[in-house]
Design an enzyme around this catalytic site. Sequence first.
Site, PDB file in Angstrom:
ATOM      1  N   HIS A  85      -2.473   6.741   2.353  1.00 51.96           N
ATOM      2  CA  HIS A  85      -3.451   6.088   3.623  1.00 51.96           C
ATOM      3  C   HIS A  85      -4.606   7.128   4.130  1.00 51.96           C
ATOM      4  O   HIS A  85      -4.203   8.670   3.907  1.00 51.96           O
ATOM      5  CB  HIS A  85      -2.732   5.466   4.697  1.00 51.96           C
ATOM      6  CG  HIS A  85      -1.962   4.281   4.474  1.00 51.96           C
ATOM      7  ND1 HIS A  85      -1.985   3.574   4.933  1.00 51.96           N
ATOM      8  CD2 HIS A  85      -0.964   4.348   3.856  1.00 51.96           C
ATOM      9  CE1 HIS A  85      -0.798   2.402   4.198  1.00 51.96           C
ATOM     10  NE2 HIS A  85      -0.431   3.729   3.701  1.00 51.96           N
ATOM     11  N   ASN A 123      -7.477  -1.306   3.117  1.00 52.76           N
ATOM     12  CA  ASN A 123      -5.924  -1.543   3.305  1.00 52.76           C
ATOM     13  C   ASN A 123      -6.542  -3.184   3.991  1.00 52.76           C
ATOM     14  O   ASN A 123      -7.297  -3.404   3.996  1.00 52.76           O
ATOM     15  CB  ASN A 123      -5.202  -1.036   4.877  1.00 52.76           C
ATOM     16  CG  ASN A 123      -4.207  -1.509   4.654  1.00 52.76           C
ATOM     17  OD1 ASN A 123      -4.166  -2.318   4.512  1.00 52.76           O
ATOM     18  ND2 ASN A 123      -3.659  -0.289   4.929  1.00 52.76           N
ATOM     19  N   HIS A 131       1.546   5.298  -2.598  1.00 50.54           N
ATOM     20  CA  HIS A 131      -0.238   4.803  -1.913  1.00 50.54           C
ATOM     21  C   HIS A 131      -0.505   6.305  -0.628  1.00 50.54           C
ATOM     22  O   HIS A 131       0.670   6.530  -0.111  1.00 50.54           O
ATOM     23  CB  HIS A 131      -0.818   3.854  -1.356  1.00 50.54           C
ATOM     24  CG  HIS A 131       0.367   3.410  -0.735  1.00 50.54           C
ATOM     25  ND1 HIS A 131       2.004   2.949  -1.427  1.00 50.54           N
ATOM     26  CD2 HIS A 131      -0.071   2.995   0.211  1.00 50.54           C
ATOM     27  CE1 HIS A 131       2.579   2.380  -0.299  1.00 50.54           C
ATOM     28  NE2 HIS A 131       1.931   2.682   0.801  1.00 50.54           N
TER      29      HIS A 131
END
Length: 195
Positions: free
Chosen positions: A147, A75, A145
Amino acid sequence: MSTGAEEVFRVAVPSDDGGPATVFEHLWTPYRMAYIRGEGKPTGAHDCPFCLIPQMDDEEGLVVARGERVFAVLNLYPYNAGHLMLVPYRHVPDYTDLTPEEVAELGWFTQTAMRVVRAVSGAHGFNIGMNQGSVAGAGIADHLHQHAVPRWGGDTNFMPVIGLTRVLPQVLRETRALLAQHWPADGAPVPAQGN
C-alpha cells in the site's frame, strides 16, 4: 427486511456514568458478514482480484501503470484519495517469495507512486506498507501487495473521528486517469517535489 444496502439507525445507549443517554449513529452493513466469515475470499490465482485485474483494461481495473513484473492499481476501498497498491503479477503471498528483480521493480514502483502522487496532489507524506498474512490484516493474504497511502496535514479531521466517515474528494476513475497521465511511460524518473 434488509435490501443489502447500508442502513443507518439511531440507538440510545446509556453513558458509563449513569447520566443521560448518548445517541450514536450505527451503520449497519449486513453484506460485510460474508467478508467476515471469509465467504467469497479468493481461493487461488483463478479468483484472486490481483490476478484478474491485469486481464482487464486499465480503466475498468483501475490500473494506473503496468511494469514488467509489477503493476500499480488504485485501492477500491481507499483510506485516502490516491491510495495505490503496488502488486507483483506473480501470485505469491510473502515478501520473501519475490525474486530480486520483483523486489527492485516493486521498490521502483513505490518511489514512482510517491513522486507521481506528490506531483499531482501535493501529498505531505505517505504510509507505505504491506500486511503479511491474514493475522496481520491482509485482506487478500495469498497475493502480496504493498500500500502507498498519501497523507496530508489535517487529513484525519472530525469526519472519521466523530462521524466515522471518510471524505474522498475525487472519484476513483478521475484519480486513476490523473495518476496514469503523470506516470512516466518510458521509465524516466518523475521530478521530485517537496518531501
